[in-house]
Design an enzyme around this catalytic site. Structure first.
Site, mmCIF file in Angstrom:
data_model
loop_
_atom_site.group_PDB
_atom_site.id
_atom_site.type_symbol
_atom_site.label_atom_id
_atom_site.label_comp_id
_atom_site.label_asym_id
_atom_site.label_seq_id
_atom_site.Cartn_x
_atom_site.Cartn_y
_atom_site.Cartn_z
ATOM 1 N N MET A 296 -6.521 -1.700 2.174
ATOM 2 C CA MET A 296 -7.368 -1.138 3.224
ATOM 3 C C MET A 296 -8.750 -0.732 2.714
ATOM 4 O O MET A 296 -9.718 -0.718 3.461
ATOM 5 C CB MET A 296 -6.678 0.068 3.872
ATOM 6 C CG MET A 296 -7.402 0.622 5.070
ATOM 7 S SD MET A 296 -6.590 2.063 5.783
ATOM 8 C CE MET A 296 -5.709 1.315 7.125
ATOM 9 N N TYR B 163 -11.476 5.794 14.003
ATOM 10 C CA TYR B 163 -10.439 6.068 12.993
ATOM 11 C C TYR B 163 -10.208 7.575 12.872
ATOM 12 O O TYR B 163 -9.060 8.044 12.921
ATOM 13 C CB TYR B 163 -10.885 5.472 11.661
ATOM 14 C CG TYR B 163 -9.864 5.570 10.554
ATOM 15 C CD1 TYR B 163 -8.713 4.787 10.574
ATOM 16 C CD2 TYR B 163 -10.055 6.431 9.476
ATOM 17 C CE1 TYR B 163 -7.773 4.866 9.549
ATOM 18 C CE2 TYR B 163 -9.129 6.520 8.447
ATOM 19 C CZ TYR B 163 -7.992 5.734 8.483
ATOM 20 O OH TYR B 163 -7.059 5.817 7.469
ATOM 21 N N TRP C 168 -12.740 -3.244 0.751
ATOM 22 C CA TRP C 168 -14.136 -3.418 1.170
ATOM 23 C C TRP C 168 -15.071 -2.385 0.546
ATOM 24 O O TRP C 168 -16.282 -2.552 0.539
ATOM 25 C CB TRP C 168 -14.234 -3.340 2.701
ATOM 26 C CG TRP C 168 -13.889 -1.969 3.238
ATOM 27 C CD1 TRP C 168 -12.651 -1.461 3.442
ATOM 28 C CD2 TRP C 168 -14.809 -0.931 3.607
ATOM 29 N NE1 TRP C 168 -12.718 -0.175 3.917
ATOM 30 C CE2 TRP C 168 -14.038 0.175 4.040
ATOM 31 C CE3 TRP C 168 -16.213 -0.818 3.639
ATOM 32 C CZ2 TRP C 168 -14.613 1.373 4.472
ATOM 33 C CZ3 TRP C 168 -16.775 0.382 4.064
ATOM 34 C CH2 TRP C 168 -15.977 1.452 4.480
ATOM 35 N N GLY D 203 0.798 -1.218 0.000
ATOM 36 C CA GLY D 203 0.000 0.000 0.000
ATOM 37 C C GLY D 203 0.837 1.278 0.000
ATOM 38 O O GLY D 203 1.866 1.368 -0.678
ATOM 39 N N GLU E 254 -6.405 3.714 -3.234
ATOM 40 C CA GLU E 254 -6.589 2.327 -3.668
ATOM 41 C C GLU E 254 -5.487 1.434 -3.091
ATOM 42 O O GLU E 254 -4.359 1.383 -3.591
ATOM 43 C CB GLU E 254 -6.593 2.218 -5.194
ATOM 44 C CG GLU E 254 -7.157 0.890 -5.629
ATOM 45 C CD GLU E 254 -6.549 0.370 -6.898
ATOM 46 O OE1 GLU E 254 -6.023 1.153 -7.685
ATOM 47 O OE2 GLU E 254 -6.592 -0.861 -7.078
ATOM 48 N N THR E 255 -5.833 0.738 -2.008
ATOM 49 C CA THR E 255 -4.909 -0.219 -1.357
ATOM 50 C C THR E 255 -5.779 -1.349 -0.781
ATOM 51 O O THR E 255 -7.005 -1.305 -0.854
ATOM 52 C CB THR E 255 -4.149 0.434 -0.176
ATOM 53 O OG1 THR E 255 -5.095 0.726 0.859
ATOM 54 C CG2 THR E 255 -3.412 1.698 -0.579
ATOM 55 N N ASP F 18 5.391 -5.287 15.311
ATOM 56 C CA ASP F 18 4.152 -4.546 15.558
ATOM 57 C C ASP F 18 4.562 -3.250 16.251
ATOM 58 O O ASP F 18 4.944 -3.257 17.427
ATOM 59 C CB ASP F 18 3.229 -5.365 16.462
ATOM 60 C CG ASP F 18 1.927 -4.642 16.762
ATOM 61 O OD1 ASP F 18 1.876 -3.400 16.608
ATOM 62 O OD2 ASP F 18 0.961 -5.312 17.175
ATOM 63 N N VAL F 19 4.482 -2.148 15.529
ATOM 64 C CA VAL F 19 5.044 -0.896 16.067
ATOM 65 C C VAL F 19 4.181 -0.275 17.162
ATOM 66 O O VAL F 19 4.584 0.708 17.785
ATOM 67 C CB VAL F 19 5.327 0.136 14.952
ATOM 68 C CG1 VAL F 19 6.505 -0.302 14.111
ATOM 69 C CG2 VAL F 19 4.101 0.416 14.105
HETATM 70 N N1 LIG Z 1 -6.104 3.472 1.948
HETATM 71 C C1 LIG Z 1 -6.733 4.606 2.245
HETATM 72 O O1 LIG Z 1 -7.797 4.939 1.699
HETATM 73 C C2 LIG Z 1 -6.140 5.547 3.246
HETATM 74 C C3 LIG Z 1 -6.620 6.856 3.264
HETATM 75 C C4 LIG Z 1 -6.106 7.737 4.188
HETATM 76 C C5 LIG Z 1 -5.119 7.327 5.051
HETATM 77 N N2 LIG Z 1 -4.677 6.048 5.021
HETATM 78 C C6 LIG Z 1 -3.646 5.657 5.968
HETATM 79 O O2 LIG Z 1 -2.471 5.373 5.257
HETATM 80 C C7 LIG Z 1 -1.712 4.385 5.970
HETATM 81 C C8 LIG Z 1 -1.402 3.222 5.045
HETATM 82 O O3 LIG Z 1 -2.642 2.677 4.613
HETATM 83 P P1 LIG Z 1 -2.750 1.629 3.438
HETATM 84 O O4 LIG Z 1 -4.001 1.933 2.736
HETATM 85 O O5 LIG Z 1 -1.483 1.548 2.693
HETATM 86 O O6 LIG Z 1 -2.989 0.304 4.303
HETATM 87 P P2 LIG Z 1 -2.674 -1.222 3.995
HETATM 88 O O7 LIG Z 1 -2.630 -1.468 2.541
HETATM 89 O O8 LIG Z 1 -3.604 -1.977 4.853
HETATM 90 O O9 LIG Z 1 -1.172 -1.391 4.561
HETATM 91 C C9 LIG Z 1 -0.934 -1.227 5.924
HETATM 92 C C10 LIG Z 1 0.533 -1.457 6.187
HETATM 93 O O10 LIG Z 1 0.782 -1.255 7.591
HETATM 94 C C11 LIG Z 1 1.302 -2.455 8.169
HETATM 95 N N3 LIG Z 1 0.820 -2.519 9.545
HETATM 96 C C12 LIG Z 1 -0.458 -2.565 9.969
HETATM 97 N N4 LIG Z 1 -0.503 -2.598 11.310
HETATM 98 C C13 LIG Z 1 0.781 -2.558 11.732
HETATM 99 C C14 LIG Z 1 1.385 -2.587 13.005
HETATM 100 N N5 LIG Z 1 0.674 -2.646 14.113
HETATM 101 N N6 LIG Z 1 2.742 -2.536 13.074
HETATM 102 C C15 LIG Z 1 3.488 -2.493 11.954
HETATM 103 N N7 LIG Z 1 2.967 -2.451 10.717
HETATM 104 C C16 LIG Z 1 1.630 -2.499 10.611
HETATM 105 C C17 LIG Z 1 0.801 -3.571 7.232
HETATM 106 O O11 LIG Z 1 1.572 -4.749 7.271
HETATM 107 P P3 LIG Z 1 1.188 -5.937 8.297
HETATM 108 O O12 LIG Z 1 -0.283 -6.172 8.176
HETATM 109 O O13 LIG Z 1 2.041 -7.095 7.907
HETATM 110 O O14 LIG Z 1 1.578 -5.390 9.624
HETATM 111 C C18 LIG Z 1 0.982 -2.865 5.891
HETATM 112 O O15 LIG Z 1 2.345 -2.844 5.523
HETATM 113 C C19 LIG Z 1 -2.567 3.992 7.181
HETATM 114 O O16 LIG Z 1 -2.148 4.746 8.283
HETATM 115 C C20 LIG Z 1 -3.957 4.418 6.773
HETATM 116 O O17 LIG Z 1 -4.754 4.698 7.888
HETATM 117 C C21 LIG Z 1 -5.152 5.136 4.123
#
Ligand SMILES: NC(=O)c1ccc[n+]([C@@H]2O[C@H](COP(=O)([O-])OP(=O)(O)OC[C@H]3O[C@@H](n4cnc5c(N)ncnc54)[C@H](OP(=O)(O)O)[C@@H]3O)[C@@H](O)[C@H]2O)c1
Length: 246
Positions: free
Chosen positions: A196, A159, A199, A16, A193-194, A62-63
């Site tokens: 996350m 969130y 759904w 992502g 688009e990731t 797990d950070v």
């Molecule tokens: N996608 C969106 O629409 C969106 C929009 C706004 C903001 N964000 C934010 O952008 C950031 C990245 O989102 P994303 O969409 O790229 O999510 P993602 O595709 O679900 O990726 C999340 C990443 O964080 C890691 N991770 C999750 N929990 C962790 C933990 N406790 N310790 C260490 N690593 C952890 C996951 O790997 P593991 O599962 O292996 O730990 C993965 O590498 C998040 O903070 C999210 O809230 C996302």
């Protein structure tokens, strides 16, 4: 000790937005320390980046856990004497109504989205100050927050609140450390688009979502700025009428 390269620590780097940020920073020549929980995808991401020529250390962790966050920071500091960019991309979220939302899910989101940021910033502040003292760019904390941390959305109370807290933490870093050249930027996108947002695909065409690479481009841009340019928060939205909504 290597002191010549700029270095970055990226959490949530296995996929992502975090992986896109790591790729972008690798292209800028940063040496990288990467963290995510599951070892296999993290090592796979690290291998991809090494194949592009990057110097990469992968630390499964797990950070949100204090000892594991410490291990990630310690691994970086065992190789480098400074940290130019701390990119906080690990995050989690879930949807639910206020009246029956499980408190353990509230706690989990605050642990991953905010507590981990505090733990890493606190531990790495001396290394950020060291980098800031010798770089024209200063040192940067860049945290991926969310547009829902700026304006709340129904069903996302935990969130949104955790992301609002992350935006506030970024402001605190800047007002406390800016004079030493360490500043923080929250990047607050709508739907990207990731995995996350998988759904959401029945409601929102993934092609209409923001691309992770565009978020990474902003992160890289902030890290290229000179030390006097402070950017508290960047809001990124999709085309259409929602402007301040995800
Ligand atoms: N996608 C969106 O629409 C969106 C929009 C706004 C903001 N964000 C934010 O952008 C950031 C990245 O989102 P994303 O969409 O790229 O999510 P993602 O595709 O679900 O990726 C999340 C990443 O964080 C890691 N991770 C999750 N929990 C962790 C933990 N406790 N310790 C260490 N690593 C952890 C996951 O790997 P593991 O599962 O292996 O730990 C993965 O590498 C998040 O903070 C999210 O809230 C996302």
């Amino acid at each position: 000790m290597m002191v010549s390269k700029r270095t970055a620590l990226v959490t949530g780097a296995s996929r992502g937005i975090g992986l896109a940020v790591a790729r972008r920073l690798a292209a800028e020549g940063f040496a990288l320390t990467l963290a995510a929980r599951r070892p296999e995808p993290l090592h796979e991401a690290a291998a991809q980046l090494r194949a592009l020529g990057a110097e990469v250390t992968a630390v499964p962790a797990d950070v949100s856990d204090e000892a594991q966050a410490e291990a990630v920071a310690g691994e970086h500091l065992s190789r480098y004497d400074a940290l130019d960019v701390l990119a906080l991309c690990a995050g989690t979220g879930s949807v639910g109504s206020l009246d029956d939302y499980p408190v353990r899910r509230w706690d989990r989101q605050f642990a991953v989205n905010v507590r981990s940021a505090f733990l890493l910033v606190q531990r790495l502040l001396p290394a950020l100050r060291t980098a800031a003292a010798r770089s024209e760019h200063g040192a940067r904390v860049v945290a991926i927050a969310s547009i829902t941390g700026v304006t709340a959305e129904p069903g996302l109370a935990a969130y949104s609140a955790s992301k609002a807290a992350l935006i506030s933490l970024c402001e605190s870093i800047t007002v406390s450390e800016g004079a030493q050249g360490v500043t923080a930027t929250a990047v607050s996108p709508g739907y990207v688009e990731t995995d996350m947002t998988a759904w959401m695909h029945d409601r929102l065409d993934p092609a209409a979502m923001i691309r992770a690479e565009d978020v990474a481009e902003l992160v890289a841009g902030v890290c290229r700025l000179s030390r006097t340019a402070v950017v508290p928060n960047i809001v990124m939205t999709r085309p259409g009428p929602q402007l301040w909504r995800a």
